[in-house]
Design a protein around this motif. Structure first.
Motif, PDB file in Angstrom:
ATOM      1  N   TYR A 107      -5.168  -2.855  13.830  1.00 33.81           N
ATOM      2  CA  TYR A 107      -4.479  -3.442  12.683  1.00 33.81           C
ATOM      3  C   TYR A 107      -3.159  -4.118  13.042  1.00 33.81           C
ATOM      4  O   TYR A 107      -2.466  -4.629  12.163  1.00 33.81           O
ATOM      5  CB  TYR A 107      -4.262  -2.372  11.600  1.00 33.81           C
ATOM      6  CG  TYR A 107      -5.565  -1.923  11.001  1.00 33.81           C
ATOM      7  CD1 TYR A 107      -6.214  -2.692  10.042  1.00 33.81           C
ATOM      8  CD2 TYR A 107      -6.179  -0.757  11.417  1.00 33.81           C
ATOM      9  CE1 TYR A 107      -7.424  -2.305   9.507  1.00 33.81           C
ATOM     10  CE2 TYR A 107      -7.395  -0.351  10.887  1.00 33.81           C
ATOM     11  CZ  TYR A 107      -8.016  -1.128   9.929  1.00 33.81           C
ATOM     12  OH  TYR A 107      -9.217  -0.743   9.408  1.00 33.81           O
ATOM     13  N   ARG A 166       5.039  -6.855   3.913  1.00 34.49           N
ATOM     14  CA  ARG A 166       4.330  -5.885   4.742  1.00 34.49           C
ATOM     15  C   ARG A 166       3.144  -6.528   5.449  1.00 34.49           C
ATOM     16  O   ARG A 166       2.580  -7.506   4.982  1.00 34.49           O
ATOM     17  CB  ARG A 166       3.921  -4.658   3.939  1.00 34.49           C
ATOM     18  CG  ARG A 166       2.940  -4.905   2.851  1.00 34.49           C
ATOM     19  CD  ARG A 166       2.607  -3.571   2.203  1.00 34.49           C
ATOM     20  NE  ARG A 166       2.041  -3.822   0.904  1.00 34.49           N
ATOM     21  CZ  ARG A 166       0.994  -3.204   0.425  1.00 34.49           C
ATOM     22  NH1 ARG A 166       0.435  -2.245   1.098  1.00 34.49           N
ATOM     23  NH2 ARG A 166       0.526  -3.510  -0.754  1.00 34.49           N
ATOM     24  N   LYS A 167       2.781  -5.940   6.571  1.00 32.30           N
ATOM     25  CA  LYS A 167       1.716  -6.501   7.403  1.00 32.30           C
ATOM     26  C   LYS A 167       0.322  -6.128   6.911  1.00 32.30           C
ATOM     27  O   LYS A 167      -0.641  -6.819   7.207  1.00 32.30           O
ATOM     28  CB  LYS A 167       1.852  -5.992   8.836  1.00 32.30           C
ATOM     29  CG  LYS A 167       3.006  -6.569   9.596  1.00 32.30           C
ATOM     30  CD  LYS A 167       2.962  -6.081  11.016  1.00 32.30           C
ATOM     31  CE  LYS A 167       4.006  -6.750  11.860  1.00 32.30           C
ATOM     32  NZ  LYS A 167       3.894  -6.380  13.269  1.00 32.30           N
ATOM     33  N   LEU A 168       0.204  -4.996   6.217  1.00 32.97           N
ATOM     34  CA  LEU A 168      -1.102  -4.474   5.843  1.00 32.97           C
ATOM     35  C   LEU A 168      -1.402  -4.675   4.359  1.00 32.97           C
ATOM     36  O   LEU A 168      -0.526  -4.517   3.515  1.00 32.97           O
ATOM     37  CB  LEU A 168      -1.178  -2.976   6.162  1.00 32.97           C
ATOM     38  CG  LEU A 168      -0.999  -2.605   7.618  1.00 32.97           C
ATOM     39  CD1 LEU A 168      -0.839  -1.095   7.766  1.00 32.97           C
ATOM     40  CD2 LEU A 168      -2.168  -3.098   8.449  1.00 32.97           C
ATOM     41  N   THR A 169      -2.658  -4.985   4.071  1.00 30.88           N
ATOM     42  CA  THR A 169      -3.099  -5.091   2.684  1.00 30.88           C
ATOM     43  C   THR A 169      -3.447  -3.693   2.170  1.00 30.88           C
ATOM     44  O   THR A 169      -3.586  -2.750   2.958  1.00 30.88           O
ATOM     45  CB  THR A 169      -4.351  -5.976   2.578  1.00 30.88           C
ATOM     46  OG1 THR A 169      -5.426  -5.330   3.270  1.00 30.88           O
ATOM     47  CG2 THR A 169      -4.095  -7.369   3.157  1.00 30.88           C
ATOM     48  N   ASP A 170      -3.622  -3.568   0.867  1.00 29.25           N
ATOM     49  CA  ASP A 170      -4.043  -2.290   0.290  1.00 29.25           C
ATOM     50  C   ASP A 170      -5.371  -1.840   0.903  1.00 29.25           C
ATOM     51  O   ASP A 170      -5.560  -0.656   1.186  1.00 29.25           O
ATOM     52  CB  ASP A 170      -4.191  -2.395  -1.223  1.00 29.25           C
ATOM     53  CG  ASP A 170      -2.859  -2.541  -1.947  1.00 29.25           C
ATOM     54  OD1 ASP A 170      -1.805  -2.585  -1.281  1.00 29.25           O
ATOM     55  OD2 ASP A 170      -2.882  -2.616  -3.189  1.00 29.25           O
ATOM     56  N   GLU A 171      -6.276  -2.776   1.103  1.00 30.02           N
ATOM     57  CA  GLU A 171      -7.585  -2.457   1.681  1.00 30.02           C
ATOM     58  C   GLU A 171      -7.447  -1.944   3.117  1.00 30.02           C
ATOM     59  O   GLU A 171      -8.121  -0.999   3.522  1.00 30.02           O
ATOM     60  CB  GLU A 171      -8.504  -3.677   1.632  1.00 30.02           C
ATOM     61  CG  GLU A 171      -9.895  -3.413   2.174  1.00 30.02           C
ATOM     62  CD  GLU A 171     -10.655  -2.316   1.442  1.00 30.02           C
ATOM     63  OE1 GLU A 171     -11.456  -1.613   2.098  1.00 30.02           O
ATOM     64  OE2 GLU A 171     -10.462  -2.149   0.226  1.00 30.02           O
ATOM     65  N   GLN A 172      -6.595  -2.565   3.909  1.00 27.54           N
ATOM     66  CA  GLN A 172      -6.381  -2.105   5.284  1.00 27.54           C
ATOM     67  C   GLN A 172      -5.767  -0.710   5.303  1.00 27.54           C
ATOM     68  O   GLN A 172      -6.137   0.119   6.140  1.00 27.54           O
ATOM     69  CB  GLN A 172      -5.490  -3.087   6.039  1.00 27.54           C
ATOM     70  CG  GLN A 172      -6.178  -4.398   6.358  1.00 27.54           C
ATOM     71  CD  GLN A 172      -5.216  -5.428   6.913  1.00 27.54           C
ATOM     72  OE1 GLN A 172      -4.077  -5.571   6.442  1.00 27.54           O
ATOM     73  NE2 GLN A 172      -5.676  -6.160   7.915  1.00 27.54           N
ATOM     74  N   ARG A 206       5.300  -6.675  -1.579  1.00 34.53           N
ATOM     75  CA  ARG A 206       4.020  -6.969  -0.934  1.00 34.53           C
ATOM     76  C   ARG A 206       4.119  -8.168   0.019  1.00 34.53           C
ATOM     77  O   ARG A 206       3.342  -8.285   0.941  1.00 34.53           O
ATOM     78  CB  ARG A 206       2.948  -7.245  -1.979  1.00 34.53           C
ATOM     79  CG  ARG A 206       2.557  -6.020  -2.732  1.00 34.53           C
ATOM     80  CD  ARG A 206       1.435  -6.374  -3.707  1.00 34.53           C
ATOM     81  NE  ARG A 206       1.142  -5.253  -4.551  1.00 34.53           N
ATOM     82  CZ  ARG A 206       0.256  -4.325  -4.261  1.00 34.53           C
ATOM     83  NH1 ARG A 206      -0.409  -4.384  -3.146  1.00 34.53           N
ATOM     84  NH2 ARG A 206       0.020  -3.335  -5.087  1.00 34.53           N
TER      85      ARG A 206
END
Length: 103
Positions: A30, A6-12, A3
């Protein structure tokens, strides 16, 4: 993938899966590549994140298919009947990215 890298969260990732914007527009929103968005939406990446959200089926693209928003069944003379971005500003590749595209 860790985690921390990576650039993106789970929400994104969930938002990318749930929105109907083109892959090109989502990539700009994004800050990731269009291919990264496509990989998320087709389940090539992050399948473990929100598996309850359906992924887009892989589409076979051929060069002679000549996909265009103007040829879509949902195109209403001057605009998309779903209100998706204008292909002039978004580019005709928007039809290739559109999950609602239909001849």
């Amino acid at each position: 993938m860790s985690r921390g890298h990576r650039k993106l969260t789970d929400e994104q990732i969930a938002q990318i899966l749930l929105t109907t914007t083109s892959d090109s527009l989502a990539s700009r929103l994004y800050g990731v590549s269009r291919q990264a968005v496509n990989n998320i939406r087709t389940g090539k990446s992050f399948r473990e994140i929100r598996p309850d959200i359906p992924r887009r089926k892989l589409q076979v693209k051929t060069k002679d298919l000549n996909i265009s928003c103007l040829k879509c069944a949902h195109w209403d003379q001057e605009r998309c009947s779903f209100g998706f971005p204008d292909p002039v500003s978004e580019g005709m590749q928007a039809a290739e990215d559109c999950a609602m595209y239909q001849l």
